[in-house]
Design a protein around this motif. Sequence first.
Motif, PDB file in Angstrom:
ATOM      1  N   UNK A  21       0.819  -1.211   0.000  1.00 44.98           N
ATOM      2  CA  UNK A  21       0.000   0.000   0.000  1.00 44.98           C
ATOM      3  C   UNK A  21       0.853   1.261   0.000  1.00 44.98           C
ATOM      4  N   UNK A  22       0.244   2.337  -0.458  1.00 44.70           N
ATOM      5  CA  UNK A  22       0.883   3.640  -0.346  1.00 44.70           C
ATOM      6  C   UNK A  22       0.864   4.007   1.138  1.00 44.70           C
ATOM      7  N   UNK A  23       1.961   4.505   1.649  1.00 43.40           N
ATOM      8  CA  UNK A  23       2.026   4.880   3.062  1.00 43.40           C
ATOM      9  C   UNK A  23       1.041   6.007   3.360  1.00 43.40           C
ATOM     10  N   UNK A  24       0.354   5.939   4.491  1.00 48.02           N
ATOM     11  CA  UNK A  24      -0.595   7.003   4.854  1.00 48.02           C
ATOM     12  C   UNK A  24       0.159   8.286   5.215  1.00 48.02           C
ATOM     13  N   UNK A  25      -0.528   9.388   5.147  1.00 46.89           N
ATOM     14  CA  UNK A  25       0.058  10.669   5.545  1.00 46.89           C
ATOM     15  C   UNK A  25       0.406  10.632   7.021  1.00 46.89           C
ATOM     16  N   UNK A  26       1.405  11.377   7.425  1.00 44.15           N
ATOM     17  CA  UNK A  26       1.816  11.437   8.829  1.00 44.15           C
ATOM     18  C   UNK A  26       0.622  11.825   9.697  1.00 44.15           C
ATOM     19  N   UNK A  27       0.462  11.143  10.815  1.00 41.12           N
ATOM     20  CA  UNK A  27      -0.621  11.432  11.751  1.00 41.12           C
ATOM     21  C   UNK A  27      -1.947  10.771  11.413  1.00 41.12           C
ATOM     22  N   UNK A  28      -1.985  10.016  10.311  1.00 32.93           N
ATOM     23  CA  UNK A  28      -3.216   9.335   9.920  1.00 32.93           C
ATOM     24  C   UNK A  28      -3.363   8.047  10.729  1.00 32.93           C
ATOM     25  N   UNK A  29      -4.556   7.796  11.270  1.00 33.88           N
ATOM     26  CA  UNK A  29      -4.837   6.566  12.015  1.00 33.88           C
ATOM     27  C   UNK A  29      -5.171   5.471  11.008  1.00 33.88           C
ATOM     28  N   UNK A  30      -4.235   4.568  10.748  1.00 33.42           N
ATOM     29  CA  UNK A  30      -4.391   3.554   9.716  1.00 33.42           C
ATOM     30  C   UNK A  30      -3.782   2.249  10.202  1.00 33.42           C
ATOM     31  N   UNK A  31      -4.389   1.128   9.861  1.00 34.02           N
ATOM     32  CA  UNK A  31      -3.805  -0.178  10.151  1.00 34.02           C
ATOM     33  C   UNK A  31      -3.936  -1.051   8.906  1.00 34.02           C
ATOM     34  N   UNK A  32      -3.149  -2.087   8.868  1.00 29.75           N
ATOM     35  CA  UNK A  32      -3.232  -3.035   7.761  1.00 29.75           C
ATOM     36  C   UNK A  32      -4.571  -3.763   7.817  1.00 29.75           C
ATOM     37  N   UNK A  33      -5.152  -4.052   6.670  1.00 28.50           N
ATOM     38  CA  UNK A  33      -6.378  -4.848   6.663  1.00 28.50           C
ATOM     39  C   UNK A  33      -6.089  -6.238   7.235  1.00 28.50           C
TER      40      UNK A  33
END
Length: 62
Positions: free
Chosen positions: A26-38
């Motif tokens: 995946x494209x890395x999320x923007x800094x500070x974005x709350x994201x986890x791997x599916x």
Amino acid sequence: MTVVLSCNSSTVPRAGQSILRINGYYRAPSAGTDWTCPAGRGERFWYWQVNNGRSIICASAA
């Protein structure tokens, strides 16, 4: 160390303790974005930043 084996293999390599299945790139999320791997419910996952931090590889226990 990483050992790559065939997807239709029925055994874990002798030196290995577990098998990780790559779930996505995946494209890395923007800094500070709350994201986890599916991942499935209750499934453990790991991720690594690659491509100079621009991408992420997600994996889960097989």
